[in-house]
Design a protein around this motif. Structure first.
Motif, PDB file in Angstrom:
ATOM      1  N   SER A 404      51.528  47.669  36.346  1.00 56.11           N
ATOM      2  CA  SER A 404      52.394  46.817  37.175  1.00 56.11           C
ATOM      3  C   SER A 404      52.040  46.923  38.659  1.00 56.11           C
ATOM      4  O   SER A 404      52.367  46.039  39.446  1.00 56.11           O
ATOM      5  CB  SER A 404      53.865  47.170  36.952  1.00 56.11           C
ATOM      6  OG  SER A 404      54.107  48.492  37.382  1.00 56.11           O
ATOM      7  N   TYR A 405      51.409  48.037  39.029  1.00 58.38           N
ATOM      8  CA  TYR A 405      50.939  48.154  40.421  1.00 58.38           C
ATOM      9  C   TYR A 405      49.577  47.491  40.591  1.00 58.38           C
ATOM     10  O   TYR A 405      49.232  46.998  41.654  1.00 58.38           O
ATOM     11  CB  TYR A 405      50.831  49.629  40.828  1.00 58.38           C
ATOM     12  CG  TYR A 405      52.151  50.367  40.786  1.00 58.38           C
ATOM     13  CD1 TYR A 405      53.123  50.109  41.744  1.00 58.38           C
ATOM     14  CD2 TYR A 405      52.416  51.305  39.791  1.00 58.38           C
ATOM     15  CE1 TYR A 405      54.341  50.785  41.717  1.00 58.38           C
ATOM     16  CE2 TYR A 405      53.621  51.980  39.756  1.00 58.38           C
ATOM     17  CZ  TYR A 405      54.580  51.719  40.720  1.00 58.38           C
ATOM     18  OH  TYR A 405      55.765  52.380  40.685  1.00 58.38           O
ATOM     19  N   ASP A 406      48.808  47.523  39.519  1.00 60.04           N
ATOM     20  CA  ASP A 406      47.448  47.001  39.596  1.00 60.04           C
ATOM     21  C   ASP A 406      47.426  45.494  39.860  1.00 60.04           C
ATOM     22  O   ASP A 406      46.525  44.984  40.532  1.00 60.04           O
ATOM     23  CB  ASP A 406      46.684  47.327  38.310  1.00 60.04           C
ATOM     24  CG  ASP A 406      45.183  47.197  38.501  1.00 60.04           C
ATOM     25  OD1 ASP A 406      44.616  48.036  39.232  1.00 60.04           O
ATOM     26  OD2 ASP A 406      44.602  46.235  37.971  1.00 60.04           O
ATOM     27  N   VAL A 407      48.445  44.782  39.356  1.00 61.59           N
ATOM     28  CA  VAL A 407      48.459  43.318  39.560  1.00 61.59           C
ATOM     29  C   VAL A 407      48.576  42.975  41.052  1.00 61.59           C
ATOM     30  O   VAL A 407      48.182  41.880  41.466  1.00 61.59           O
ATOM     31  CB  VAL A 407      49.620  42.624  38.797  1.00 61.59           C
ATOM     32  CG1 VAL A 407      49.478  42.810  37.299  1.00 61.59           C
ATOM     33  CG2 VAL A 407      50.984  43.115  39.267  1.00 61.59           C
ATOM     34  N   LEU A 408      49.076  43.916  41.838  1.00 67.15           N
ATOM     35  CA  LEU A 408      49.283  43.649  43.271  1.00 67.15           C
ATOM     36  C   LEU A 408      47.969  43.524  44.046  1.00 67.15           C
ATOM     37  O   LEU A 408      47.968  43.061  45.185  1.00 67.15           O
ATOM     38  CB  LEU A 408      50.165  44.743  43.895  1.00 67.15           C
ATOM     39  CG  LEU A 408      51.575  44.865  43.296  1.00 67.15           C
ATOM     40  CD1 LEU A 408      52.302  46.078  43.863  1.00 67.15           C
ATOM     41  CD2 LEU A 408      52.378  43.592  43.557  1.00 67.15           C
ATOM     42  N   ILE A 409      46.851  43.950  43.456  1.00 65.82           N
ATOM     43  CA  ILE A 409      45.570  43.810  44.171  1.00 65.82           C
ATOM     44  C   ILE A 409      44.681  42.722  43.534  1.00 65.82           C
ATOM     45  O   ILE A 409      43.478  42.676  43.767  1.00 65.82           O
ATOM     46  CB  ILE A 409      44.806  45.154  44.298  1.00 65.82           C
ATOM     47  CG1 ILE A 409      44.616  45.839  42.942  1.00 65.82           C
ATOM     48  CG2 ILE A 409      45.539  46.094  45.265  1.00 65.82           C
ATOM     49  CD1 ILE A 409      43.691  47.062  42.997  1.00 65.82           C
ATOM     50  N   LYS A 410      45.324  41.821  42.770  1.00 65.42           N
ATOM     51  CA  LYS A 410      44.562  40.679  42.239  1.00 65.42           C
ATOM     52  C   LYS A 410      44.460  39.586  43.303  1.00 65.42           C
ATOM     53  O   LYS A 410      45.363  39.431  44.138  1.00 65.42           O
ATOM     54  CB  LYS A 410      45.272  40.124  40.993  1.00 65.42           C
ATOM     55  CG  LYS A 410      45.091  41.027  39.783  1.00 65.42           C
ATOM     56  CD  LYS A 410      45.500  40.340  38.504  1.00 65.42           C
ATOM     57  CE  LYS A 410      45.071  41.191  37.317  1.00 65.42           C
ATOM     58  NZ  LYS A 410      45.887  40.910  36.127  1.00 65.42           N
ATOM     59  N   ASP A 415      37.106  39.932  42.454  1.00 61.11           N
ATOM     60  CA  ASP A 415      37.641  40.780  41.381  1.00 61.11           C
ATOM     61  C   ASP A 415      38.898  41.517  41.827  1.00 61.11           C
ATOM     62  O   ASP A 415      39.745  41.871  41.012  1.00 61.11           O
ATOM     63  CB  ASP A 415      36.581  41.786  40.932  1.00 61.11           C
ATOM     64  CG  ASP A 415      35.379  41.083  40.291  1.00 61.11           C
ATOM     65  OD1 ASP A 415      35.618  40.060  39.603  1.00 61.11           O
ATOM     66  OD2 ASP A 415      34.243  41.528  40.498  1.00 61.11           O
ATOM     67  N   MET A 416      38.979  41.807  43.124  1.00 62.32           N
ATOM     68  CA  MET A 416      40.185  42.470  43.660  1.00 62.32           C
ATOM     69  C   MET A 416      40.219  42.269  45.160  1.00 62.32           C
ATOM     70  O   MET A 416      39.225  41.836  45.763  1.00 62.32           O
ATOM     71  CB  MET A 416      40.166  43.969  43.335  1.00 62.32           C
ATOM     72  CG  MET A 416      39.136  44.750  44.120  1.00 62.32           C
ATOM     73  SD  MET A 416      38.747  46.339  43.383  1.00 62.32           S
ATOM     74  CE  MET A 416      37.512  45.886  42.154  1.00 62.32           C
ATOM     75  N   LYS A 417      41.373  42.562  45.765  1.00 66.33           N
ATOM     76  CA  LYS A 417      41.448  42.595  47.231  1.00 66.33           C
ATOM     77  C   LYS A 417      41.745  44.027  47.664  1.00 66.33           C
ATOM     78  O   LYS A 417      42.174  44.854  46.849  1.00 66.33           O
ATOM     79  CB  LYS A 417      42.509  41.612  47.741  1.00 66.33           C
ATOM     80  CG  LYS A 417      43.895  41.767  47.134  1.00 66.33           C
ATOM     81  CD  LYS A 417      44.843  40.694  47.670  1.00 66.33           C
ATOM     82  CE  LYS A 417      46.204  40.775  47.002  1.00 66.33           C
ATOM     83  NZ  LYS A 417      47.158  39.784  47.521  1.00 66.33           N
ATOM     84  N   ASN A 418      41.541  44.300  48.943  1.00 63.72           N
ATOM     85  CA  ASN A 418      41.625  45.711  49.359  1.00 63.72           C
ATOM     86  C   ASN A 418      42.997  46.129  49.853  1.00 63.72           C
ATOM     87  O   ASN A 418      43.157  47.276  50.281  1.00 63.72           O
ATOM     88  CB  ASN A 418      40.526  46.056  50.379  1.00 63.72           C
ATOM     89  CG  ASN A 418      40.834  45.568  51.785  1.00 63.72           C
ATOM     90  OD1 ASN A 418      41.512  44.548  51.950  1.00 63.72           O
ATOM     91  ND2 ASN A 418      40.332  46.276  52.791  1.00 63.72           N
ATOM     92  N   THR A 419      43.981  45.245  49.809  1.00 59.51           N
ATOM     93  CA  THR A 419      45.354  45.679  50.104  1.00 59.51           C
ATOM     94  C   THR A 419      46.292  45.029  49.105  1.00 59.51           C
ATOM     95  O   THR A 419      46.010  43.963  48.560  1.00 59.51           O
ATOM     96  CB  THR A 419      45.821  45.267  51.516  1.00 59.51           C
ATOM     97  OG1 THR A 419      45.823  43.840  51.593  1.00 59.51           O
ATOM     98  CG2 THR A 419      44.934  45.841  52.602  1.00 59.51           C
ATOM     99  N   GLY A 420      47.441  45.696  48.917  1.00 59.00           N
ATOM    100  CA  GLY A 420      48.413  45.164  47.963  1.00 59.00           C
ATOM    101  C   GLY A 420      49.759  44.883  48.599  1.00 59.00           C
ATOM    102  O   GLY A 420      50.754  44.807  47.897  1.00 59.00           O
ATOM    103  N   GLY A 421      49.783  44.793  49.915  1.00 54.04           N
ATOM    104  CA  GLY A 421      51.058  44.534  50.600  1.00 54.04           C
ATOM    105  C   GLY A 421      51.776  45.822  50.939  1.00 54.04           C
ATOM    106  O   GLY A 421      51.273  46.919  50.663  1.00 54.04           O
ATOM    107  N   ARG A 422      52.955  45.708  51.544  1.00 50.68           N
ATOM    108  CA  ARG A 422      53.651  46.885  52.048  1.00 50.68           C
ATOM    109  C   ARG A 422      54.236  47.763  50.943  1.00 50.68           C
ATOM    110  O   ARG A 422      54.250  48.976  51.046  1.00 50.68           O
ATOM    111  CB  ARG A 422      54.781  46.461  52.998  1.00 50.68           C
ATOM    112  CG  ARG A 422      54.319  46.354  54.440  1.00 50.68           C
ATOM    113  CD  ARG A 422      55.413  45.751  55.308  1.00 50.68           C
ATOM    114  NE  ARG A 422      56.646  46.545  55.300  1.00 50.68           N
ATOM    115  CZ  ARG A 422      56.834  47.664  56.016  1.00 50.68           C
ATOM    116  NH1 ARG A 422      55.885  48.119  56.798  1.00 50.68           N
ATOM    117  NH2 ARG A 422      57.981  48.307  55.956  1.00 50.68           N
ATOM    118  N   ALA A 423      54.720  47.119  49.880  1.00 47.64           N
ATOM    119  CA  ALA A 423      55.391  47.877  48.817  1.00 47.64           C
ATOM    120  C   ALA A 423      54.403  48.794  48.101  1.00 47.64           C
ATOM    121  O   ALA A 423      53.288  48.387  47.769  1.00 47.64           O
ATOM    122  CB  ALA A 423      56.032  46.911  47.817  1.00 47.64           C
TER     123      ALA A 423
END
Ligand code: BES
Ligand code: MN
Ligand code: ZN
Length: 483
Positions: A404-410, A415-423
């Motif tokens: 559930s945390y991994d989806v935040l870097i989609k 393939d991914m981004k290098n930040t997932g926001g503040r949370a």
């Protein structure tokens, strides 16, 4: 600062009475036999102290200090509260207490029957640390003489504790050095100097990393005048698959084009703290000739804004082959680690892998300054690591990982981004790293952002870098990776 000089000698009561520095004796409910002798010389000062409310309020490892005692030449007589069979924690605390009061006239520690002596000496050597670039600095404390009936046995018992403290000081020195002194080049040289200890040290330059396809790491350093480097240290103390230690070595983190605010930016000279802990651990292992196979890999880069610097929105390809959208150039540590983690697994096929990094400010928000955050895909490795942290009194706390945390870097871009926001900022950073860990490799990530350079003094360090983790990792190797 160099390690405090510690010598071991038989107890000489005449010399003790003439010693101009501090004289350290021990008691619990009663004075030790040696303390009783000192008590007679001072006409009962220690016996009186023992009946005071101040003494009764002391915890094990704490001390009463009697200034300019009658009958001795000493500047102070230090009465340390320590049970006859002290725990290692109590003995280390006693050592730190002794270290705090030291001046250049040094001390004689009347240590007969003090157990465990090695822990006391380790606490003392760890706490007796200083670092400054002042031109007129205070004089260094010391020397310390440990007076005991069998000095050579005491010396042998304390040798490893002293070499471990020296390794912690090495780590602290690296963190203290400002970024104009400790460039990537200078850092690599200091690691190469550890060849003298029997470590194999290899330095990969930018050309070598281009050939390996390490564009995640290289992108971070491309705005700096200092060339990026990957340093590989190997301690071949045993056969078989090694333990791999990986460190974030950002010698300065301006944030890059996503530049940090000016207030407090000077602290980012410590952003190579993970690499410094890896280096200090390798040093400790080599110094005690550990019967273990351990490799230490550190990515040394500088994150600067420049005409050639990486931009937000850039997409880079990692050595693994995955593409990464760089949303924020200040989330650079994970980009460095991605390639170093992959290289470590690709080349060494490690039995386990642990990375250390001053990775996220969010880690400080979550756990503050006395516990590092530990993220792991393997309960056995994680439990052993947490146990090692507990025995060495280096605070740590396990943090979660999960899909559930991994989806935040989609991202749609790569393939991914290098930040997932503040949370959950520390967790999304760990999720990012996990994408570069092969599923069958037991791995732990330690976010040391809060513990590497806490705002005040700690039990075993004056204000400044702690060297958090060197002793825990050394203990972990001893418990789990030595033959
Ligand atoms: N080196 C910092 C993290 C840090 C902050 C370490 C404070 C020690 C003290 C790291 O590179 C960073 O800047 N992280 C960002 C990530 C964000 C942009 C997603 C942060 O924590 O703000
Ligand atoms: Mn950053
Ligand atoms: Zn950083």
């Amino acid at each position: 600062m160099a390690l405090i000089p510690v010598d071991f000698a038989p107890l000489d009561t005449v010399a003790l009475a003439a010693h101009a520095g501090r004289v350290v004796v021990f008691a619990d409910d009663t004075l030790t036999v040696e303390a009783q002798r000192v008590d007679r010389k001072t006409r009962g000062a220690l016996s009186r102290a023992l009946k005071s409310a101040a003494w009764l309020a002391l915890k094990p490892g704490e001390a009463l200090t009697l200034a300019f005692p009658f009958g001795l030449a000493a500047s102070a007589l230090v009465l340390v509260r320590l049970p006859r069979r002290a725990t290692p924690d109590q003995a280390r605390k006693a050592g730190a207490t002794i270290a705090k009061g030291l001046t250049e006239t040094g001390a004689v520690i009347v240590a007969r029957g003090i157990k465990p002596l090695a822990d006391l000496v380790e606490g003392l050597a760890l706490r007796a640390y200083g670092w400054t670039m002042k031109t007129e600095a205070d004089k260094a404390p010391g020397p310390v003489t440990v007076a005991s009936p069998d000095p050579e046995a005491a010396r042998a018992a304390c040798a490893e504790a002293l070499s471990r403290a020296e390794a912690v000081h090495f780590t602290r020195d690296l963190v203290n050095e400002p970024a104009n002194v400790l460039t990537t080049i200078d850092f690599a040289h200091r690691l190469e100097a550890m060849r003298d200890l029997g470590l194999e040290v290899e330095v990969l330059d930018e050309d070598a990393m281009v050939k390996l396809g390490m564009h995640a790491l290289l992108g971070v350093g491309q705005g700096s005048e200092s060339p990026s480097k990957l340093v590989v240290m190997r301690w071949p103390g045993a056969e078989g698959a090694p333990l791999a230690l990986v460190g974030k070595g950002v010698v300065f983190d301006t944030g890059g084009i996503s530049i940090k605010p000016a207030a407090g930016m000077e602290e980012m000279t410590m952003d190579m703290g993970g690499a410094a802990v890896v280096a200090g651990t390798m040093r400790a292992l080599a110094a005690r000739k550990a019967r273990a196979h351990v490799v230490g890999l550190v990515g040394l880069v500088e994150n600067m804004p420049d005409g050639r610097a990486q931009r937000p929105g850039d997409v880079v390809k990692s050595m693994k082959g995955d593409t990464i959208e760089v949303i924020n150039t200040d989330a650079e540590g994970r980009l460095v680690l991605a390639d170093v983690l992959w290289y470590a697994q690709d080349r060494f096929k490690p039995a386990a892998m642990i990375d250390l990094a001053t990775l996220t400010g969010a880690m400080i928000i979550a756990l503050g300054h006395d516990r590092a955050g530990v993220f792991s895909n393997d309960d056995g490795l994680c439990d052993a690591l947490l146990k090692a942290c507990e025995t060495t009194e280096e605070g740590a706390w396990r943090m979660p990982l999960g899909a559930s945390y991994d989806v935040l870097i989609k991202t749609r871009m790569a393939d991914m981004k290098n930040t997932g926001g503040r949370a959950a900022g520390s967790i999304t950073a760990a999720q990012f790293l996990q994408r570069f860990v092969k599923p069958d490799v037991p791995w732990a990530h330690i976010d040391i952002a809060g513990v590497a350079l806490p705002p005040g003094e700690t039990a075993f360090a004056p204000k400044g870098p702690t060297g958090w983790g060197v002793r825990a990792l050394d203990a972990l190797v001893r418990d789990r990776f030595e033959i």
